[in-house]
Design an enzyme around this catalytic site. Structure first.
Site, PDB file in Angstrom:
ATOM      1  N   SER A 154       1.113  -1.200   0.029  1.00  0.00           N
ATOM      2  CA  SER A 154       0.367  -0.250   0.134  1.00  0.00           C
ATOM      3  C   SER A 154       1.326   1.200  -0.149  1.00  0.00           C
ATOM      4  O   SER A 154       2.164   1.430   0.179  1.00  0.00           O
ATOM      5  CB  SER A 154      -1.144   0.476   1.221  1.00  0.00           C
ATOM      6  OG  SER A 154      -0.071  -0.005   2.492  1.00  0.00           O
ATOM      7  N   LYS A 155      -0.108   2.313   0.136  1.00  0.00           N
ATOM      8  CA  LYS A 155       0.799   3.736  -0.349  1.00  0.00           C
ATOM      9  C   LYS A 155       1.684   3.691   1.113  1.00  0.00           C
ATOM     10  O   LYS A 155       3.109   4.585   0.660  1.00  0.00           O
ATOM     11  CB  LYS A 155      -0.045   4.623   0.418  1.00  0.00           C
ATOM     12  CG  LYS A 155      -0.853   4.867  -1.594  1.00  0.00           C
ATOM     13  CD  LYS A 155      -0.468   6.818  -1.360  1.00  0.00           C
ATOM     14  CE  LYS A 155      -1.341   6.766  -2.889  1.00  0.00           C
ATOM     15  NZ  LYS A 155      -2.413   6.938  -3.058  1.00  0.00           N
TER      16      LYS A 155
END
Ligand code: GLU
Length: 491
Positions: A254-255
């Protein structure tokens, strides 16, 4: 195998990242291996999400990686334009073909109406889907309303019975009950197509033989094969790649993980990689092996990958991102570069720190530092002092273990005397003289050479001392030891 035509089709909505680079790489490898073409297509129909500069970043990233495309928005090609917003009429034409063949229909529902239905469905705990309101408007009436300028979208008329079997090259047949499928929008009310229509039309028009893309498209895959079949086109080979997992292996990347990666000098964004000192060879090798069933530690150049690649050896199993592997591949590829190539690549890292690089010196230090580099920018830690007029050691670092400042100053003074008495301080001359001093002084090599190292390089860890001193040169070394002596005397 017949020459393959493959494409990388990113949306310019963010940075080019590891996932995109890997998709582009596999598409490139297949095209090159079969003597086909690899093309870049910019899928920018979601205008609100388009980020200025993102397209250029994609282009720069692909060039940096060495994934040069045969056709693309900036170089043109037989099927230009390669930017979807410039192909609007093409999609309109194809949407009309579907409408004429009763495979699509204009939908006049307003966003408010659609939202109301959605809320009602959610309240009834149903999966939100289009209620079919406009599906059965008689074609003549629908055509008239469209012609009169009534705002509308165009929806795909999905079969309501039966099963869609879609074949993914890595996963085999995927069966979906058509009742699960929705009448998706193909043309939005602004006249631009959605990804679903645009990508299918372009892949057909651009004669793409293999669609290699991220697994996030598996959800729309049944819709896509239905669109292709509604046109009666031959289907490409569909390859949905594996997903990337967090370094821990738990959950999708994920980010937040990319922020985490930044903390220790890594990144999932291609534009950061060069800054961080990664080589395209290292990045490609690392990306290639996540999702490709060759041995995990295979060190491959791009041309070796072209030889060995096969879509049959891609795996659908998720791959955990391992940044230590990136370091490993990067270091390995650095060691394989020719000295000329490596010095050309290191130079910018020195100059961006404001150092003036002497090319002769740079050539000479390559053998001393190359084995120590994990990333190219490590050259600063191991070699910046070669290009500095003066170094500024921390005075305390000049005190050898087991000695005090005064005793260390004595050592520095003695070394200065010995080295001053030598006509040259090249490795072969300086080392025996200094070792003789170590012997007679009863000090250890570590004590004497430690003081000399900090004095001449300004740091506690450096490439081999005598080779380094030879490159720094007699005058500078003497002057640096002199300065060190003064520092020690002031403590
Ligand atoms: N524009 C899509 C994306 O960026 C492309 C997917 C595909 O390769 O078809 O995800």
């Amino acid at each position: 195998m017949k020459p393959a035509r493959t494409r990388f089709a990113p949306s310019p909505t963010g940075h080019l990242h590891l996932g995109g680079a890997r998709t582009a790489l596999y598409a490139y490898l297949l095209a090159k291996q079969t003597g086909g073409q690899f093309l870049l297509r910019i899928e920018d129909t979601d205008v609100k999400r388009t980020i200025p500069g993102a397209e250029q970043e994609i282009i720069d990233g692909l060039h940096w990686l060495g994934l040069d495309y045969d056709e693309g928005p900036d170089i043109g090609g037989k099927f230009a334009p390669y930017r979807q917003t410039e192909r609007r009429e093409i999609y309109q034409r194809y949407a009309k073909i579907l409408i004429d063949n009763d495979k699509a229909y204009p939908c006049f529902c307003t966003p408010d109406q659609l939202e109301k239905t959605r809320q009602e469905q959610l309240k009834r705990k149903e999966n939100p889907r289009y209620a079919g309101t406009c599906r059965n408007i008689p074609p003549a009436e629908a055509a008239k309303r469209s012609a009169d300028g009534e705002a509308h979208t165009v929806r795909f008329k999905m079969a309501q019975e039966g099963v869609t079997i879609a074949h993914d090259h890595l996963r085999g047949d995927i069966a979906t009950d058509n009742k699960q499928l929705n009448d998706q929008v193909l043309i939005k009310s602004d006249g631009l197509p959605t990804y679903h229509l645009a990508a299918m039309v372009d892949d057909h028009e651009m004669q793409i033989t293999h669609v290699i893309r991220g697994s996030e498209w598996l959800g729309s895959f049944p819709l896509h094969v239905n669109i292709v079949r509604a046109f009666g086109w031959e289907e490409p080979t569909w390859v949905h790649l594996s997903v990337f997992l967090k370094p821990s292996g738990k959950g999708k990347l994920s980010k937040r993980d990319s922020a985490e990666a930044n903390k220790d000098g890594h990144s999932v964004f291609i534009k950061d990689m060069e800054d961080l000192g990664f080589t395209p060879e290292g990045v490609l090798n690392w990306a290639a092996l996540m999702g490709w069933g060759v041995a995990e530690d295979d060190v491959l150049t791009l041309s070796q990958m072209i030889e060995r690649f096969s879509i049959d050896s891609l795996t659908p199993s998720p791959a955990a991102v391992n940044f230590q592997k990136l370091d490993h591949f990067n270091a390995t590829h650095i060691r394989r570069l020719t000295p000329e190539d490596l010095s050309a690549r290191l130079k910018p890292y020195f100059t961006r720190e404001g150092l003036k690089v002497n090319d002769d010196v740079l050539q000479k230090i390559i053998p001393l530092i190359r084995e120590r580099l994990t990333t190219l920018d490590d050259c600063l830690a191991f070699g910046a002092f070669f290009f500095k007029e003066d170094v500024s050691p921390t005075p305390e670092d000049l005190i050898a273990k087991g000695l005090d400042a005064k005793q260390s100053a004595e050592v520095a003074k003695k070394c200065l005397e010995i080295l001053s008495s030598l006509a040259s301080i090249d490795h072969a001359t300086a080392e025996p003289a200094l070792r003789a001093y170590v012997e007679e002084s009863g000090l250890t090599p570590n004590q004497v050479f430690g003081i000399l190292r900090v004095a001449t390089t300004g740091q506690k860890v450096s490439p081999p001392l005598f080779e380094s001193m030879e490159i720094i040169g007699r005058e500078k070394c003497l002057q640096r030891i002199q300065t060190a002596l003064q520092l020690l005397e002031k403590i």
